[in-house]
Motif scaffolding. Structure first.
Motif, PDB file in Angstrom:
ATOM      1  N   VAL A 242       1.025  -4.292  13.748  1.00  0.00           N
ATOM      2  CA  VAL A 242       0.021  -3.795  12.793  1.00  0.00           C
ATOM      3  C   VAL A 242       0.260  -4.431  11.423  1.00  0.00           C
ATOM      4  CG1 VAL A 242      -0.679  -1.736  11.491  1.00  0.00           C
ATOM      5  CG2 VAL A 242      -0.509  -1.640  13.986  1.00  0.00           C
TER       6      VAL A 242
ATOM      7  N   SER B 184      -1.398   2.667  13.696  1.00  0.00           N
ATOM      8  CA  SER B 184      -2.749   2.275  13.277  1.00  0.00           C
ATOM      9  C   SER B 184      -2.742   1.587  11.920  1.00  0.00           C
ATOM     10  CB  SER B 184      -3.631   3.530  13.193  1.00  0.00           C
ATOM     11  OG  SER B 184      -4.860   3.203  12.568  1.00  0.00           O
ATOM     12  N   GLY B 185      -3.563   0.552  11.808  1.00  0.00           N
ATOM     13  CA  GLY B 185      -3.692  -0.156  10.542  1.00  0.00           C
ATOM     14  C   GLY B 185      -4.362   0.675   9.466  1.00  0.00           C
ATOM     15  N   SER B 186      -5.066   1.728   9.870  1.00  0.00           N
ATOM     16  CA  SER B 186      -5.733   2.570   8.868  1.00  0.00           C
ATOM     17  C   SER B 186      -4.738   3.426   8.094  1.00  0.00           C
ATOM     18  CB  SER B 186      -6.777   3.461   9.542  1.00  0.00           C
ATOM     19  OG  SER B 186      -6.141   4.353  10.440  1.00  0.00           O
ATOM     20  N   PHE B 187      -3.532   3.558   8.607  1.00  0.00           N
ATOM     21  CA  PHE B 187      -2.465   4.292   7.914  1.00  0.00           C
ATOM     22  C   PHE B 187      -1.751   3.290   7.009  1.00  0.00           C
ATOM     23  CE2 PHE B 187       1.864   6.142   7.701  1.00  0.00           C
ATOM     24  CZ  PHE B 187       1.550   7.412   7.256  1.00  0.00           C
ATOM     25  N   LYS B 188      -1.999   3.421   5.713  1.00  0.00           N
ATOM     26  CA  LYS B 188      -1.539   2.377   4.796  1.00  0.00           C
ATOM     27  C   LYS B 188      -0.062   2.543   4.430  1.00  0.00           C
ATOM     28  CE  LYS B 188      -6.038   1.212   3.151  1.00  0.00           C
ATOM     29  NZ  LYS B 188      -7.040   1.344   2.106  1.00  0.00           N
TER      30      LYS B 188
ATOM     31  N   PRO C 140       0.994   7.865  13.388  1.00  0.00           N
ATOM     32  CA  PRO C 140       0.137   7.191  12.395  1.00  0.00           C
ATOM     33  C   PRO C 140       0.492   5.723  12.197  1.00  0.00           C
ATOM     34  CG  PRO C 140       1.546   8.875  11.377  1.00  0.00           C
ATOM     35  CD  PRO C 140       1.637   9.062  12.838  1.00  0.00           C
TER      36      PRO C 140
ATOM     37  N   HIS D 108       0.834  -1.188   0.000  1.00  0.00           N
ATOM     38  CA  HIS D 108       0.000   0.000   0.000  1.00  0.00           C
ATOM     39  C   HIS D 108       0.875   1.246   0.000  1.00  0.00           C
ATOM     40  CE1 HIS D 108      -3.706  -2.156   0.892  1.00  0.00           C
ATOM     41  NE2 HIS D 108      -3.038  -2.837   1.788  1.00  0.00           N
TER      42      HIS D 108
ATOM     43  N   ARG E 293       0.387  -7.104   5.951  1.00  0.00           N
ATOM     44  CA  ARG E 293       1.400  -6.347   5.192  1.00  0.00           C
ATOM     45  C   ARG E 293       2.769  -6.967   5.412  1.00  0.00           C
ATOM     46  NH1 ARG E 293      -1.115  -0.714   7.274  1.00  0.00           N
ATOM     47  NH2 ARG E 293      -3.098  -1.014   6.208  1.00  0.00           N
TER      48      ARG E 293
ATOM     49  N   GLU F 151      -2.534  -6.710   9.590  1.00  0.00           N
ATOM     50  CA  GLU F 151      -3.105  -6.197   8.346  1.00  0.00           C
ATOM     51  C   GLU F 151      -2.659  -7.005   7.130  1.00  0.00           C
ATOM     52  OE1 GLU F 151      -5.357  -3.824   8.210  1.00  0.00           O
ATOM     53  OE2 GLU F 151      -5.262  -3.266  10.329  1.00  0.00           O
TER      54      GLU F 151
END
Ligand SMILES: Cc1cc2nc3c(=O)[nH]c(=O)nc-3n(C[C@H](O)[C@H](O)[C@H](O)COP(=O)(O)O)c2cc1C
Length: 195
Positions: free
Chosen positions: A116, A80-84, A77, A10, A122, A120
């Motif tokens: 994370v 958090s997993g929302s930060f790609k 950031p 990502h 990743r 996620e």
């Protein structure tokens, strides 16, 4: 951006974690060679800072544009997993941090960012440096590999006939960049190597 594995990469962001294992030169070389269009998010453990200063001197961090996060800043950031991101590399990775990540402890921002990446799906590349490894270290590596991490230990090959410490360092750093599909000219693939 995708690579050939089951992971999706990502954004043009890469997290770099540095811990207190020996081998800060690997981290320095990596930061110097990550392409300029990649946003580097750096987090260094307290002992990572001390060992890097011991091994490389006070101004060990290369001068390149990067975003540095404090080791205990869980509001960053990368917590958090929302930060790609395209994932994370921990280099060098102490066996202490390796164990904490394997145990899912998230005791500092570096460990949390690694956790994370695992949750996620990743890429997480861990570059441990220790010798010999105990059965505890090996068990932790096994658990992490099962969870999707890549154990890429600081273990240069000699088939390209290295002539300097830099050649050895470049071999390992080149392999790290390869794992993120980032371009590198630090070492050649085996069939491209000329002697
Ligand atoms: C000079 C020096 C070299 C070290 N080398 C290693 C090493 O190669 N591998 C390792 O796992 N720990 C090594 N350590 C020990 C780690 O720094 C220590 O376990 C520390 O708690 C790791 O913390 P961190 O993972 O939060 O950075 C070294 C310590 C010092 C002072």
């Amino acid at each position: 951006m995708t690579n050939s594995s089951r992971f999706t990469l990502h954004a043009s962001r890469l997290i770099v974690g540095i811990t207190g294992a020996s081998g800060s030169l690997y981290a320095k070389r990596l930061i110097e060679t990550i392409p300029a269009n990649i946003e580097v998010h750096l987090v260094v453990s307290e002992n990572g800072e001390k060992v890097a200063t011991y091994e490389l001197g006070k101004n060990w961090l290369p001068k390149r544009k990067l975003i540095r996060h404090q080791i205990n800043d869980f509001f960053a950031p990368i917590a958090s997993g929302s930060f790609k991101t395209m994932g994370m590399v921990v280099v060098p990775c102490s066996v202490g941090t390796l164990g904490s990540i394997a145990g899912g402890l998230s005791q500092n921002l570096l460990q949390r960012a690694a956790d994370v990446c695992l949750k996620e799906g990743r890429k997480l590349v861990l570059v441990p440096r220790e010798t010999p490894y105990s059965v505890i270290h090996l068990g932790n590596m096994h658990a992490l590999a099962l969870a999707g991490a890549t154990i890429l230990d600081a273990n240069p090959g000699f088939y390209q006939r290295p002539k300097s410490i830099d050649d050895l360092v470049n071999f390992v750093v080149g392999r790290i960049l390869d794992h993120f599909d980032l371009p590198q000219r630090l070492h050649k693939a085996w069939k491209d190597a000329s002697h």
